[in-house]
Design a protein around this motif. Structure first.
Motif, PDB file in Angstrom:
ATOM      1  N   ALA A 104      45.699  43.192  38.678  1.00 14.91           N
ATOM      2  CA  ALA A 104      46.032  42.116  37.489  1.00 14.91           C
ATOM      3  C   ALA A 104      45.565  40.681  37.957  1.00 14.91           C
ATOM      4  N   GLY A 105      46.042  40.462  39.315  1.00 12.25           N
ATOM      5  CA  GLY A 105      45.775  38.955  39.714  1.00 12.25           C
ATOM      6  C   GLY A 105      44.222  39.009  40.037  1.00 12.25           C
ATOM      7  N   LEU A 106      43.806  39.622  40.501  1.00 15.04           N
ATOM      8  CA  LEU A 106      42.118  39.734  40.834  1.00 15.04           C
ATOM      9  C   LEU A 106      41.470  39.513  39.585  1.00 15.04           C
ATOM     10  N   ALA A 107      41.836  40.407  38.470  1.00 15.81           N
ATOM     11  CA  ALA A 107      41.109  40.491  37.293  1.00 15.81           C
ATOM     12  C   ALA A 107      41.325  39.222  36.663  1.00 15.81           C
ATOM     13  N   LEU A 130      33.929  36.529  50.747  1.00 17.39           N
ATOM     14  CA  LEU A 130      34.886  36.156  51.476  1.00 17.39           C
ATOM     15  C   LEU A 130      36.083  35.478  50.832  1.00 17.39           C
ATOM     16  N   ALA A 131      35.839  34.332  50.051  1.00 16.00           N
ATOM     17  CA  ALA A 131      36.823  33.829  49.077  1.00 16.00           C
ATOM     18  C   ALA A 131      37.635  34.806  48.330  1.00 16.00           C
ATOM     19  N   ALA A 158      41.296  35.745  48.481  1.00 15.71           N
ATOM     20  CA  ALA A 158      42.457  35.658  47.422  1.00 15.71           C
ATOM     21  C   ALA A 158      42.902  37.028  47.258  1.00 15.71           C
ATOM     22  N   GLY A 159      42.448  38.035  47.471  1.00 22.63           N
ATOM     23  CA  GLY A 159      42.945  39.287  47.337  1.00 22.63           C
ATOM     24  C   GLY A 159      44.104  39.620  48.256  1.00 22.63           C
TER      25      GLY A 159
END
Length: 191
Positions: free
Chosen positions: A143-146, A162-163, A167-168
């Motif tokens: 959900a955070g990545l979406a 890479l960013a 973050a993931g």
């Protein structure tokens, strides 16, 4: 427990920044291109570090080791980062040597990392009993990545793979910390 406080946490952060710069210089000197392929090759090593740390929480590895009257914390922050780094540099060197013999550099680096990750997961596998919490970590992370991807599209911001990978990793770490503290009886150890 390891004695974490504001002062040593700031010192750990400064040392980590200096170490990151040093790693970048080492990679440049070795002519290793810092790109998406290297980022993907690092993932198993990053996960390996997290799993080794989880082995401490599961009491498979000791939190503290006493050697000649001196107590050390080899498998917790910050020493775990040093140990994983040394393992990575050794693996990187092996991959570079193998690449001189015709074996693809990123392939051999990933194989070493994945092998270490799988071996480190073996002692944890019989301890896995609550797959609901694992699913919760996955759902929160996805959900955070979406949401991150939606924000990127709305703002028309471009960032490197890479960013997105960084973050993931932070999302998974945060989701695991939230889940462990909220539902599994863990507690935060850092300031």
């Amino acid at each position: 427990t390891a004695p974490y406080n504001f002062v040593n946490t700031v010192v750990f952060a400064v040392v980590a920044i200096a170490a990151a710069w040093g790693v970048l210089r080492i990679l440049q000197l070795l002519r290793v291109k810092v790109d998406w392929e290297l980022g993907k090759s690092l993932v198993p090593f990053i996960l390996f570090g997290g799993v080794v740390r989880a082995l401490v929480d599961a009491q498979v590895l000791p939190r503290a080791v006493n050697v000649a009257g001196v107590t050390a914390y080899p498998f917790v922050t910050p020493v775990i980062y040093i140990l994983v780094f040394l393992f990575f540099i050794t693996s990187l060197t092996a991959a570079l040597l193998l690449s001189r013999r015709g074996v693809a550099f990123h392939f051999s680096l990933r194989v070493i990392g994945v092998a270490a990750l799988l071996l480190s997961l073996l002692p944890l596998s019989p301890l896995f009993k609550n797959f609901t919490l694992l699913a919760l970590i996955a759902v929160i992370s996805i959900a955070g990545l979406a949401l991150l991807e939606a924000c990127r599209r709305v703002t028309r911001t471009n960032y490197s793979g890479l960013a997105f990978l960084a973050a993931g990793g932070q999302l998974v770490d945060g989701a695991a910390t939230f889940t462990g503290i909220s539902f599994a009886g863990y507690f935060e150890q850092h300031v």
